[in-house]
Write a protein that holds these residues in place. Structure first.
Motif, PDB file in Angstrom:
ATOM      1  N   ILE A 166       1.012  -0.934   0.112  1.00  0.00           N
ATOM      2  CA  ILE A 166       0.322   0.720   0.055  1.00  0.00           C
ATOM      3  C   ILE A 166       0.915   0.892   0.000  1.00  0.00           C
ATOM      4  CG2 ILE A 166      -1.666   1.361   1.424  1.00  0.00           C
ATOM      5  CD1 ILE A 166      -2.753  -1.195  -0.390  1.00  0.00           C
ATOM      6  N   ALA A 167       1.817   1.180   0.671  1.00  0.00           N
ATOM      7  CA  ALA A 167       2.944   2.320   1.216  1.00  0.00           C
ATOM      8  C   ALA A 167       3.447   3.054  -0.249  1.00  0.00           C
ATOM      9  CB  ALA A 167       3.897   2.663   1.895  1.00  0.00           C
ATOM     10  N   GLU A 168       4.106   1.296  -1.346  1.00  0.00           N
ATOM     11  CA  GLU A 168       4.853   2.041  -2.384  1.00  0.00           C
ATOM     12  C   GLU A 168       3.663   2.606  -3.251  1.00  0.00           C
ATOM     13  OE1 GLU A 168       5.661  -2.093  -3.495  1.00  0.00           O
ATOM     14  OE2 GLU A 168       7.715  -1.859  -2.242  1.00  0.00           O
ATOM     15  N   ARG A 169       2.299   1.706  -3.446  1.00  0.00           N
ATOM     16  CA  ARG A 169       1.235   2.303  -4.438  1.00  0.00           C
ATOM     17  C   ARG A 169       1.513   4.127  -4.441  1.00  0.00           C
ATOM     18  NH1 ARG A 169      -2.404  -2.106  -6.284  1.00  0.00           N
ATOM     19  NH2 ARG A 169      -3.531   0.271  -7.590  1.00  0.00           N
ATOM     20  N   LEU A 170       1.282   3.789  -3.029  1.00  0.00           N
ATOM     21  CA  LEU A 170       0.584   5.633  -2.413  1.00  0.00           C
ATOM     22  C   LEU A 170       2.195   6.647  -3.139  1.00  0.00           C
ATOM     23  CD1 LEU A 170      -1.133   4.502   0.868  1.00  0.00           C
ATOM     24  CD2 LEU A 170      -1.791   5.957  -0.885  1.00  0.00           C
ATOM     25  N   GLN A 171       3.304   5.960  -2.881  1.00  0.00           N
ATOM     26  CA  GLN A 171       4.467   6.644  -3.256  1.00  0.00           C
ATOM     27  C   GLN A 171       4.674   7.085  -4.842  1.00  0.00           C
ATOM     28  OE1 GLN A 171       6.797   4.573  -1.153  1.00  0.00           O
ATOM     29  NE2 GLN A 171       7.337   4.897   0.706  1.00  0.00           N
ATOM     30  N   ARG A 172       4.123   6.146  -5.023  1.00  0.00           N
ATOM     31  CA  ARG A 172       3.717   6.247  -7.212  1.00  0.00           C
ATOM     32  C   ARG A 172       2.835   7.160  -7.298  1.00  0.00           C
ATOM     33  NH1 ARG A 172       4.292   0.263  -7.410  1.00  0.00           N
ATOM     34  NH2 ARG A 172       2.228   0.218  -7.147  1.00  0.00           N
ATOM     35  N   ALA A 173       1.910   7.032  -6.694  1.00  0.00           N
ATOM     36  CA  ALA A 173       0.613   7.825  -6.946  1.00  0.00           C
ATOM     37  C   ALA A 173       1.068   9.655  -6.534  1.00  0.00           C
ATOM     38  CB  ALA A 173      -0.369   7.966  -6.220  1.00  0.00           C
ATOM     39  N   ALA A 174       1.183   9.981  -5.596  1.00  0.00           N
ATOM     40  CA  ALA A 174       2.127  10.712  -4.771  1.00  0.00           C
ATOM     41  C   ALA A 174       3.250  11.372  -6.021  1.00  0.00           C
ATOM     42  CB  ALA A 174       2.898  11.015  -3.806  1.00  0.00           C
ATOM     43  N   ARG A 175       4.348  10.365  -6.637  1.00  0.00           N
ATOM     44  CA  ARG A 175       5.280  10.967  -7.147  1.00  0.00           C
ATOM     45  C   ARG A 175       4.357  11.585  -8.558  1.00  0.00           C
ATOM     46  NH1 ARG A 175       8.036   6.813  -5.713  1.00  0.00           N
ATOM     47  NH2 ARG A 175       7.663   5.388  -6.814  1.00  0.00           N
ATOM     48  N   ALA A 176       3.664  11.254  -9.554  1.00  0.00           N
ATOM     49  CA  ALA A 176       3.135  11.652 -10.140  1.00  0.00           C
ATOM     50  C   ALA A 176       2.353  12.672 -10.091  1.00  0.00           C
ATOM     51  CB  ALA A 176       1.823  10.025 -10.852  1.00  0.00           C
ATOM     52  N   TYR A 177       1.764  13.760  -9.183  1.00  0.00           N
ATOM     53  CA  TYR A 177       1.303  14.351  -8.754  1.00  0.00           C
ATOM     54  C   TYR A 177       2.442  15.969  -8.533  1.00  0.00           C
ATOM     55  CZ  TYR A 177      -3.505  13.086  -9.041  1.00  0.00           C
ATOM     56  OH  TYR A 177      -4.424  12.417  -9.477  1.00  0.00           O
ATOM     57  N   ARG A 178       3.901  15.493  -8.415  1.00  0.00           N
ATOM     58  CA  ARG A 178       5.001  16.352  -7.646  1.00  0.00           C
ATOM     59  C   ARG A 178       5.083  17.209  -8.932  1.00  0.00           C
ATOM     60  NH1 ARG A 178       8.373  12.512  -4.869  1.00  0.00           N
ATOM     61  NH2 ARG A 178       7.536  12.608  -3.431  1.00  0.00           N
TER      62      ARG A 178
END
Length: 66
Positions: free
Chosen positions: A54-66
């Motif tokens: 779950i943490a990895e999925r959320l980190q990837r999603a957050a990177r997409a919004y940087r």
């Protein structure tokens, strides 16, 4: 959380102002989707492998919004 029954052994208790839910569930795409659908309002504590995924999925999603 109280409206969603994830299993017969599901329990919910309050700790330090937060709800802590415990249940034995199958690790499925639907479970991951349900967890992610709660966004910042839910934290997976265990099992560690699911927490990491779950943490990895959320980190990837957050990177997409940087």
């Amino acid at each position: 959380l109280r409206e969603t029954t994830l299993g017969e052994d599901m329990s919910i208790e309050e700790r330090d102002g937060a709800l802590v839910m415990s249940a034995r569930v199958r690790d499925t795409w639907a479970l991951v989707s349900w967890i992610l659908g709660h966004g910042e309002h839910i934290e997976v504590l265990a099992p560690v492998a699911l927490r990491r995924r779950i943490a990895e999925r959320l980190q990837r999603a957050a990177r997409a919004y940087r």
